[in-house]
Write a protein that holds these residues in place. Sequence first.
Motif, PDB file in Angstrom:
ATOM      1  N   GLY A  42      21.534  23.102  16.914  1.00 50.79           N
ATOM      2  CA  GLY A  42      22.029  22.823  18.256  1.00 50.79           C
ATOM      3  C   GLY A  42      21.261  23.598  19.304  1.00 50.79           C
ATOM      4  O   GLY A  42      20.331  24.351  19.004  1.00 50.79           O
ATOM      5  N   PRO A  43      21.649  23.443  20.565  1.00 46.41           N
ATOM      6  CA  PRO A  43      20.941  24.131  21.659  1.00 46.41           C
ATOM      7  C   PRO A  43      20.947  25.655  21.512  1.00 46.41           C
ATOM      8  O   PRO A  43      19.949  26.313  21.809  1.00 46.41           O
ATOM      9  N   GLU A  44      22.069  26.195  21.057  1.00 49.72           N
ATOM     10  CA  GLU A  44      22.154  27.656  20.878  1.00 49.72           C
ATOM     11  C   GLU A  44      21.162  28.118  19.805  1.00 49.72           C
ATOM     12  O   GLU A  44      20.514  29.160  19.946  1.00 49.72           O
ATOM     13  N   TRP A  45      21.029  27.323  18.751  1.00 49.96           N
ATOM     14  CA  TRP A  45      20.087  27.650  17.679  1.00 49.96           C
ATOM     15  C   TRP A  45      18.648  27.642  18.210  1.00 49.96           C
ATOM     16  O   TRP A  45      17.881  28.558  17.962  1.00 49.96           O
ATOM     17  N   TYR A  46      18.293  26.602  18.948  1.00 55.98           N
ATOM     18  CA  TYR A  46      16.927  26.500  19.444  1.00 55.98           C
ATOM     19  C   TYR A  46      16.595  27.610  20.438  1.00 55.98           C
ATOM     20  O   TYR A  46      15.466  28.099  20.474  1.00 55.98           O
ATOM     21  N   GLU A  47      17.580  28.033  21.214  1.00 59.64           N
ATOM     22  CA  GLU A  47      17.371  29.171  22.120  1.00 59.64           C
ATOM     23  C   GLU A  47      17.168  30.457  21.323  1.00 59.64           C
ATOM     24  O   GLU A  47      16.322  31.287  21.672  1.00 59.64           O
ATOM     25  N   ALA A  48      17.935  30.621  20.252  1.00 58.60           N
ATOM     26  CA  ALA A  48      17.802  31.811  19.404  1.00 58.60           C
ATOM     27  C   ALA A  48      16.439  31.833  18.723  1.00 58.60           C
ATOM     28  O   ALA A  48      15.791  32.884  18.643  1.00 58.60           O
TER      29      ALA A  48
END
Length: 64
Positions: A37-43
């Motif tokens: 998800g978006p949080e994963w890709y930001e991490a």
Amino acid sequence: MKKNDDDVRFQAHECLLKLDAATVEMMKLVTLDQLGGPEWYEAVKAQRQAYETLHKTLADVSPE
């Protein structure tokens, strides 16, 4: 111009702290099964950037 050893060591330490924090965030997301998800890709982006910054900092060190 060669950087002061203490300056490089300090900068490398700061980079390692950021890399560690970014890696911990990724590990947390893995544990919570929040991959993709978006949080994963930001991490992932933050961890990659921290890694690259560390290596750029260390590239300034020349063997004596």
